[in-house]
Design an enzyme around this catalytic site. Structure first.
Site, PDB file in Angstrom:
ATOM      1  N   GLU A  46      -0.068   7.199  -3.454  1.00  0.00           N
ATOM      2  CA  GLU A  46       0.978   6.185  -3.601  1.00  0.00           C
ATOM      3  C   GLU A  46       0.540   4.810  -3.108  1.00  0.00           C
ATOM      4  O   GLU A  46       0.863   3.788  -3.722  1.00  0.00           O
ATOM      5  CB  GLU A  46       2.252   6.599  -2.862  1.00  0.00           C
ATOM      6  N   HIS A  63      12.639  14.604   2.001  1.00  0.00           N
ATOM      7  CA  HIS A  63      12.539  14.025   0.665  1.00  0.00           C
ATOM      8  C   HIS A  63      13.805  13.278   0.249  1.00  0.00           C
ATOM      9  O   HIS A  63      13.881  12.804  -0.890  1.00  0.00           O
ATOM     10  CB  HIS A  63      12.242  15.126  -0.362  1.00  0.00           C
ATOM     11  N   ARG A  99      16.692   9.372 -14.401  1.00  0.00           N
ATOM     12  CA  ARG A  99      15.226   9.454 -14.563  1.00  0.00           C
ATOM     13  C   ARG A  99      14.879   9.798 -16.011  1.00  0.00           C
ATOM     14  O   ARG A  99      13.922   9.277 -16.576  1.00  0.00           O
ATOM     15  CB  ARG A  99      14.623  10.467 -13.600  1.00  0.00           C
ATOM     16  N   HIS A 122      -9.824 -17.948  11.546  1.00  0.00           N
ATOM     17  CA  HIS A 122     -10.886 -16.952  11.696  1.00  0.00           C
ATOM     18  C   HIS A 122     -12.200 -17.537  11.181  1.00  0.00           C
ATOM     19  O   HIS A 122     -12.521 -17.392   9.996  1.00  0.00           O
ATOM     20  CB  HIS A 122     -10.542 -15.684  10.909  1.00  0.00           C
ATOM     21  N   HIS A 163     -13.964 -13.721  15.767  1.00  0.00           N
ATOM     22  CA  HIS A 163     -13.174 -13.155  14.673  1.00  0.00           C
ATOM     23  C   HIS A 163     -11.901 -13.955  14.433  1.00  0.00           C
ATOM     24  O   HIS A 163     -11.649 -14.394  13.306  1.00  0.00           O
ATOM     25  CB  HIS A 163     -12.808 -11.695  14.973  1.00  0.00           C
ATOM     26  N   SER A 176       8.313  15.147 -12.884  1.00  0.00           N
ATOM     27  CA  SER A 176       9.480  14.887 -12.044  1.00  0.00           C
ATOM     28  C   SER A 176      10.070  13.503 -12.261  1.00  0.00           C
ATOM     29  O   SER A 176      11.278  13.310 -12.108  1.00  0.00           O
ATOM     30  CB  SER A 176       9.110  15.052 -10.563  1.00  0.00           C
ATOM     31  N   ARG A 230      17.770  12.302  -9.742  1.00  0.00           N
ATOM     32  CA  ARG A 230      17.248  13.591 -10.182  1.00  0.00           C
ATOM     33  C   ARG A 230      18.320  14.344 -10.965  1.00  0.00           C
ATOM     34  O   ARG A 230      18.043  14.990 -11.970  1.00  0.00           O
ATOM     35  CB  ARG A 230      16.831  14.419  -8.966  1.00  0.00           C
ATOM     36  N   HIS A 283      -8.311 -12.639   6.085  1.00  0.00           N
ATOM     37  CA  HIS A 283      -8.292 -13.479   7.287  1.00  0.00           C
ATOM     38  C   HIS A 283      -9.383 -14.535   7.230  1.00  0.00           C
ATOM     39  O   HIS A 283      -9.268 -15.584   7.851  1.00  0.00           O
ATOM     40  CB  HIS A 283      -8.459 -12.616   8.546  1.00  0.00           C
ATOM     41  N   GLY A 307      -4.635 -10.225   2.909  1.00  0.00           N
ATOM     42  CA  GLY A 307      -4.358 -10.397   4.333  1.00  0.00           C
ATOM     43  C   GLY A 307      -4.132  -9.043   4.953  1.00  0.00           C
ATOM     44  O   GLY A 307      -4.927  -8.613   5.801  1.00  0.00           O
ATOM     45  N   PHE A 358       9.175   7.962  -0.990  1.00  0.00           N
ATOM     46  CA  PHE A 358       7.772   7.577  -0.814  1.00  0.00           C
ATOM     47  C   PHE A 358       7.539   6.094  -1.061  1.00  0.00           C
ATOM     48  O   PHE A 358       6.393   5.630  -1.028  1.00  0.00           O
ATOM     49  CB  PHE A 358       6.873   8.418  -1.719  1.00  0.00           C
TER      50      PHE A 358
END
Length: 707
Positions: free
Chosen positions: A430, A492, A361, A32, A266, A388, A538, A72, A120, A456
């Site tokens: 996140e 979930h 947890r 590039h 580019h 949580s 959990r 790039h 990148g 997630f």
């Protein structure tokens, strides 16, 4: 030097960056060239006038951090590193993008000297920089003293249109604005071109207004070659208490008669003919590749004595600091060196089978808080999920701008309310959280963690992957690790996530079976030089009986949790996480059928793979092929461990119901495990009696009979 001579030297030096970058791309016939050619002037201004660094000691701790988020355009960075005197020989630039070179297509941390982070995937570098600025703010708040500023540096970045389109950047910019990270200064290479065309097709918003709304200070420069204006903007930004974005209007492929301001510059070399035309247009004295004007090279190499002087001055200040504050200096030096304090694990909690069941947890939270008492640089937070994920470091303060809010703010963990707080509230971000934690780890001095639900991890996957590629010492905590999440339902409930995360090279994924394994996992992680991912429950889990265990250790990846009663197993039951308890119960039930079973806990596939053959054979003898594997997630990958046995898994989405009901209906019961083992022994009638009838659907839902 007379002003006109300095201006000529500036122009020659800027063109040296342009031509060197274009030559390397053309030599590789890949890359590039447009971005390095267009952004050369702003990069030159930053690197020769403002960036604090020492090419002879790239790891000097109080250096400014520079991130090329538009990765790039890597030849821009490689050109700067070579020209300023880093240990990156010209021959490596000539081998750009070639096998075994130190100049890969996109910058890689740990591979090329002077590269702070792997960039990148657009937006990642931008967001890494936020973490770096957070690290600087935390370290300076904790260790600087009146008259002793030993941590005082900026985070600079060059980003592009593509960076600012990515969603992760919106999260990171919002977080940085809220935190008022005033030592972040980003130069925006605003050339209005992306890979496939002009940004008038896709990106017409008012970027300055957007960043102002985030709480950033913004400035605009119409001429990207005006180094006087660029310098003035950087100086203004250095004095502003907010993060700064300097929008610089540049020309992609600057100097190319046919490709300037064209998207063809580019992602493709200029071509030999156009490269020569560009050299003529820029007044370059020769058509030879990799020609370096002596005056320009000498000018760039002034970075060596300048950097050495800056580091020497800092070292003098640090020596004075050490005399005045010996304990703080020693603590900081250990953190910079990556050393743990003595007796760092002395407070790690322990449990017995008689103790009340707890979720892993909760065990993880207990372990983290125990470590935090003795490891002062364990810092981090969750994506708005502290209640949580159980990841609050209680009483260790909140990382926040002191002028906003206070310890009485809803959700505050408690303790100090300033940049010295160890709890970092990432909000529902996140993507940015993962990249910021990577930035903190790359900065050095901190042991950072993130936390959210396992499902997630999909939002964090790019950051986790780059953390593994870069061998960063970061901790990714994920809770709600299976269909036992329950009532929240299939949106979930992670199914395929563990399989995908285990496939990332260099990432240690640990799914502990109970509280004891969880604490052991944390003990491993803080000593391990690389990223560690925790998958935690959990639901409450019983504390497992290890009276028949053999060398139980998470660091081994897998071990015998409970040996067969007579020491001669006929079948092996292999589980991870909450499912190990099912295997333990099934072991007892199988005894009533006269069958001897071994229970193996396998918290980490990759750690088990790393053990010598003798250990692996002692746990999973090759000759003993009757095996049942049990995990409340995808069956993908388990075929490797089950030999000629049975996989109990789930290869479809979950359901919304109480977790124990979901587990029962999808076949995650001791009876199902017992039945699977009985079938392997050829005792099908007994297997049908043990598990069948009303719950036959669960047997179908599980994956059985694969070898």
């Amino acid at each position: 030097m007379p002003e006109e001579n300095m201006e000529a030297l500036d122009n020659l030096s800027i063109n040296t960056i342009r031509i060197l970058s274009a030559d390397a791309v053309q030599n590789a016939n890949s890359g590039h060239p447009g971005m390095p050619m267009g952004a050369a002037a702003m990069a030159y201004t930053l690197w020769t006038r403002y960036l604090k660094y020492n090419p002879a000691d790239p790891q000097w701790f109080d250096r400014d951090r520079f991130v090329l988020s538009a990765g790039h355009g890597s030849m821009l960075l490689y050109s700067l590193l070579y020209l300023t005197g880093y240990d990156l020989p010209l021959d490596e630039l000539k081998r750009f993008r070639q096998w075994g070179s130190k100049t890969p297509g996109h910058p890689e941390r740990g591979h090329t000297v002077g590269v702070e982070v792997a960039t990148g995937p657009l937006g990642q570098g931008f967001s890494n920089g936020v973490g770096m600025a957070m690290a600087e703010a935390w370290l300076s708040a904790r260790y600087n003293r009146p008259g002793h500023e030993i941590i005082n540096h900026h985070t600079y970045a060059i980003c592009g249109d593509g960076d600012l389109m990515e969603g992760i950047t919106q999260e990171a910019a919002s977080l940085a604005g809220h935190l008022r990270l005033g030592k972040m200064i980003y130069l925006y290479d605003r050339n209005h071109i992306s890979l496939s065309g002009g940004t008038d097709m896709t990106f017409t918003e008012d970027v300055a207004m957007r960043f102002q709304a985030y709480g950033w200070h913004t400035q605009s420069i119409d001429n990207g070659n005006d180094i006087v204006a660029i310098a003035a903007a950087i100086e203004v930004a250095q004095k502003d208490p907010r993060p700064s974005l300097i929008l610089v209007h540049t020309h992609i492929g600057y100097g190319s008669p046919k490709k300037q301001d064209n998207f063809s510059a580019h992602g493709n070399p200029l071509g030999e003919e156009e490269l020569q035309a560009t050299k003529k247009a820029l007044g370059w004295p020769t058509m030879d590749k990799f020609f370096l004007p002596k005056e320009a090279l000498d000018h760039f190499r002034e970075a060596l004595p300048r950097g050495a002087s800056a580091q020497q001055q800092w070292q003098k200040r640090f020596d004075e600091y050490r005399k005045a504050y010996p304990s703080e200096a020693a603590e900081l030096e250990n953190m910079i060196a990556g050393k743990l304090p003595e007796n760092w694990g002395a407070d790690l909690p322990k449990w017995t089978p008689a103790d009340k069941p707890i979720a892993t947890r909760a065990a993880g939270g207990a372990a983290m808080n125990a470590l935090a008492k003795r490891i002062p640089n364990l810092v981090g937070g969750s994506a708005d999920l502290n209640p949580s994920t159980d990841t609050a470091l209680k009483g260790f303060g909140d990382f926040q701008p002191a002028e906003f809010g206070g310890a009485g703010t809803q959700g505050a963990v408690g303790g100090e309310w300033d940049y010295g707080g160890r709890n970092m509230a990432f909000g529902v971000r996140e993507h940015a959280m993962g990249a910021a934690v990577n930035g903190m780890a790359a900065h050095g001095g901190l042991l950072p963690f993130s936390a959210t639900f396992l499902v997630f991890s999909d939002y964090m996957k790019p950051a986790i992957r780059l953390g593994a590629l870069s061998k960063l010492k970061a901790f990714y905590v994920f809770t709600h690790d299976s269909i036992a999440v329950g009532e929240d339902g299939p949106t979930h409930e992670p199914i395929e996530q563990l399989a995908g995360l285990r496939a990332i090279p260099g990432l240690t994924v640990i799914r502990p079976a109970d509280a004891t394994e969880t604490a052991d996992a944390w003990g491993f992680a803080v000593q391990h030089n690389g990223p560690t991912l925790f998958a935690l429950t959990r639901q409450n889990l019983q504390h497992l009986d290890r009276s028949r265990a053999k060398e139980p250790s998470v660091a081994k990846g897998a071990y015998i949790m409970s040996e067969a009663q007579n020491g001669a197993p006929e079948v092996i039951l292999i589980g991870t996480g909450s499912e190990v308890a099912l295997c333990m119960k099934a072991q007892e039930r199988l005894l009533t059928f006269g069958i001897q079973a071994r229970v193996v806990s396998m918290p980490s596939w990759n750690l088990f793979e790393a053990q010598d053959e003798a250990w692996r054979e002692s746990v999973l003898p090759a000759a003993l092929k009757k095996r049942v594997t049990v995990e409340a997630g995808s069956s993908f990958g388990w075929h490797r461990w089950c030999a000629e046995g049975t996989i109990i898994a789930i290869d479809h989405f979950g359901a919304s119901a109480p977790g124990d009901i979901i587990l029962k209906n999808f076949g995650f019961t001791a009876e199902h495990v017992t039945s699977a083992a009985l079938r392997l022994m050829g005792r099908n009638k007994e297997a049908d009696a043990e598990y069948g009838g009303e719950t036959s659907f669960a047997a179908t839902a599980s994956t059985e009979g694969h070898s």
